[in-house]
Design an enzyme around this catalytic site. Structure first.
Site, PDB file in Angstrom:
ATOM      1  N   SER A   1       0.843  -1.203   0.000  1.00  0.00           N
ATOM      2  CA  SER A   1       0.000   0.000   0.000  1.00  0.00           C
ATOM      3  C   SER A   1       0.875   1.250   0.000  1.00  0.00           C
ATOM      4  CB  SER A   1      -0.967  -0.040   1.186  1.00  0.00           C
ATOM      5  OG  SER A   1      -1.876   1.034   1.159  1.00  0.00           O
TER       6      SER A   1
ATOM      7  N   HIS B   1      -8.166   1.216  -0.828  1.00  0.00           N
ATOM      8  CA  HIS B   1      -8.027   0.287  -1.959  1.00  0.00           C
ATOM      9  C   HIS B   1      -9.374  -0.286  -2.407  1.00  0.00           C
ATOM     10  CE1 HIS B   1      -3.744   0.706  -1.660  1.00  0.00           C
ATOM     11  NE2 HIS B   1      -3.808   0.445  -0.377  1.00  0.00           N
TER      12      HIS B   1
END
Length: 308
Positions: free
Chosen positions: A92, A195
């Protein structure tokens, strides 16, 4: 082969920069970045409490700063790493740490980007109350089915028996109350459904900013969260990072690529611990080292020397 990996949001802990600021070089870097992005990283990393550093706008710059300080303390001159580290990856927001470590972008550019990433994702999170929960264990197909049935998204497919569901808080509560067979559910200390499509409002502002950032061919290959592919073009690395804001992280595929490349040792940059835990379960043949504080540097250098 040696690899560097960098953790994502949720890895932060109060006081995590305290061991690093005893190093004058690290303190100067943190002060310079703080000025550059108008955020007091030193205070956030030493005296701020858990609630303050959970804030997305604070957590993301803090995590990337910690990772970069760890990398630059281990290899004070970036060129020192080029003949030792074969590949790098980040989970991430950790992809920005990895991109700077691979010299696709500068450390300063990574800090500017992560500051805006954190702010824009915090704004997107505030539009609709959402969250994320880790599902540990259970049969993969059953877990994915439970996530889909509740209208949630498998935002992080982390491998090693861990999938992170993201979306509506009520749906996450229902998942926790009735987990898939053989699984347990743990809420994560994040402020939104990262996400997933909930983050779409953050993508375009970051894309606009990224267009102003100079990139370069990587000196160390980068494994992408999108699909576990190895990327060496700096522009593509940055484009993928921006797009991943609203798309799932496939860390399971990143770990598979580490194995396929023949990586024998992995150092997780600060705030370390989460990703080496996944590797120990998902790729036990790879030796791991968690660089948690400045006290670990001597051992980390010895580890790097053995796997370079």
């Amino acid at each position: 082969m040696l690899a560097f990996i960098a953790p994502g949001q949720g890895a932060q802990t109060p006081g995590m920069l305290t061991p690093w600021i005893a190093k004058p070089e690290a303190l100067e870097l943190l002060k310079a970045w703080s000025t550059e992005i108008d955020l007091d990283l030193v205070r956030l990393g030493t005296t701020a409490d858990a609630d303050e550093i959970k804030d997305t706008a604070n957590a993301q710059p803090l995590i990337v700063a910690a990772g970069l300080v760890g990398a630059l303390s281990l290899f004070p001159h970036p060129s020192d790493a080029f003949n030792k580290v074969g590949v790098t990856a980040g989970h991430s927001v950790g992809e920005l740490t990895a991109a700077a470590g691979a010299r696709a972008i500068t450390a300063e550019s990574a800090m500017v980007l992560v500051r805006e990433r954190g702010k824009e994702m915090a704004k997107a999170s505030a539009i609709t109350p959402t969250g994320m929960s880790a599902i540990l264990g259970g049969e993969r197909a059953a877990v994915l089915s439970a996530i889909s049935t509740l209208g949630l998204t498998a935002a992080n497919d982390n491998g090693a028996g861990q999938i992170v569901a993201a979306g509506d808080l009520a749906a996450l509560a229902a998942l926790s109350e009735n987990p898939p067979e053989g699984a347990r559910v743990r809420a994560l200390a994040v402020a939104g459904a990262f996400h997933t499509s909930f983050m779409e409002p953050a993508v375009e502002p970051l894309r606009t900013l990224a267009a102003t950032i100079q990139t370069a061919p990587t000196t160390i290959s980068v494994i992408s969260n999108k699909d576990g592919e190895v990327v060496s073009d700096g522009g593509e690395v940055l484009t993928r990072i921006v797009n991943q804001i609203a798309n799932p992280v496939r860390w399971d595929l990143c770990m598979q690529t580490l194995k396929n490349l023949g990586v024998t040792g992995v150092i997780e940059l600060p705030p370390a611990g989460t990703l080496v835990g996944l590797l120990k379960r998902g790729a036990p043949e790879i030796e791991t080292f968690a660089l948690k504080s400045a006290d670990d540097l001597s051992a980390a250098k010895e580890f790097a020397g053995r796997h370079a």
